[in-house]
Design a protein around this motif. Structure first.
Motif, short mmCIF file in Angstrom:
data_model
loop_
_atom_site.label_atom_id
_atom_site.label_comp_id
_atom_site.label_asym_id
_atom_site.label_seq_id
_atom_site.Cartn_x
_atom_site.Cartn_y
_atom_site.Cartn_z
N ALA A 1 -4.10 3.80 -0.16
CA ALA A 1 -5.47 4.04 -0.61
C ALA A 1 -6.10 2.90 -1.41
CB ALA A 1 -5.53 5.33 -1.43
N GLU A 2 -5.33 1.90 -1.80
CA GLU A 2 -5.98 0.81 -2.52
C GLU A 2 -6.76 -0.06 -1.56
OE1 GLU A 2 -1.68 -0.59 -2.15
OE2 GLU A 2 -2.70 1.28 -2.38
N GLY A 3 -7.62 -0.88 -2.08
CA GLY A 3 -8.52 -1.67 -1.24
C GLY A 3 -7.84 -2.83 -0.54
N SER B 1 -1.16 -8.43 -2.72
CA SER B 1 0.23 -7.98 -2.78
C SER B 1 1.05 -8.58 -1.65
CB SER B 1 0.30 -6.46 -2.71
OG SER B 1 -0.30 -5.87 -3.84
N SER C 1 -6.59 -5.85 -2.68
CA SER C 1 -5.35 -5.56 -3.38
C SER C 1 -4.15 -5.69 -2.44
CB SER C 1 -5.41 -4.15 -3.98
OG SER C 1 -4.19 -3.82 -4.59
N LYS C 2 -4.30 -5.18 -1.22
CA LYS C 2 -3.23 -5.27 -0.24
C LYS C 2 -2.96 -6.72 0.16
CE LYS C 2 -3.57 -0.66 1.75
NZ LYS C 2 -3.89 0.14 2.92
N ASN D 1 -5.16 2.67 5.30
CA ASN D 1 -6.04 3.48 4.46
C ASN D 1 -6.41 4.74 5.24
OD1 ASN D 1 -8.28 4.63 3.15
ND2 ASN D 1 -8.79 2.67 2.23
N GLY E 1 0.81 -1.22 0.00
CA GLY E 1 0.00 0.00 0.00
C GLY E 1 0.84 1.26 0.00
N GLU F 1 -8.78 -4.53 7.20
CA GLU F 1 -7.61 -4.56 6.33
C GLU F 1 -6.40 -5.14 7.07
OE1 GLU F 1 -5.31 -0.77 5.05
OE2 GLU F 1 -6.93 -1.07 3.60
#
Length: 157
Positions: A67-69, A76, A72-73, A93, A62, A108
């Motif tokens: 800021a990605e969801g 990654s 996605s985190k 976030n 991130g 998250e």
């Protein structure tokens, strides 16, 4: 006491070359640093250089904005762990936090922590303290402590 063994050596420049990463790793090994923090696509190269040195591989999730969801985190993070990362520096976030959506931030963080079921790693959560007010900082650090993150970092830079 080796102070360097408590420090990470970092190169997150987008223009960093293979030679830059090799130099970073060689220096970290020479000084017996705790870890090198690099972009995930450089993990295989750094892993070869650092093999047997005791210097851990760290990458960012991130970075730099957070800021990605969540999905996605998590993707990654899982890919980075599969590539040899032993530590993850995750940016929360901040937009969700500033809106007071601590549930999203906690989900998250917990989603990344669930990866510990398959991979041993250290999770360092970057909270950008300069952008938080006192109440946000207190609430966030309590929440992160309750989640069980390994470290809380003040900022991305």
């Amino acid at each position: 006491m080796n102070l360097a063994s408590y420090l990470d050596s970092t190169n997150l420049k987008p223009e960093a070359t293979k030679n830059d990463i090799a130099a970073l790793c060689e220096e970290a090994a020479r000084f017996k640093m705790a870890a090198v923090c690099i972009h995930a696509f450089r993990l295989p190269q750094a892993g070869r250089i650092l093999q047997g040195t005791g210097v851990k591989l760290c990458t960012v999730i991130g970075f730099p904005l957070g800021a990605e969801g969540r999905d996605s985190k998590v993707f990654s993070a899982a890919r980075a762990l599969d590539a040899g990362a032993e530590e993850l520096d995750m940016v929360i976030n901040l937009g969700a936090l500033k809106e007071g959506d601590y549930v999203q931030v906690e989900e998250e963080v917990n989603s990344i922590l669930k990866l510990k079921n398959d991979h041993p790693f250290i999770l360092k959560v970057i909270v950008e303290t300069a952008l938080l007010n006192r109440t946000e900082l207190i609430d966030l650090t309590r929440m992160l402590g309750d989640c069980g993150v390994d470290f809380i970092k003040t900022s991305t830079g």
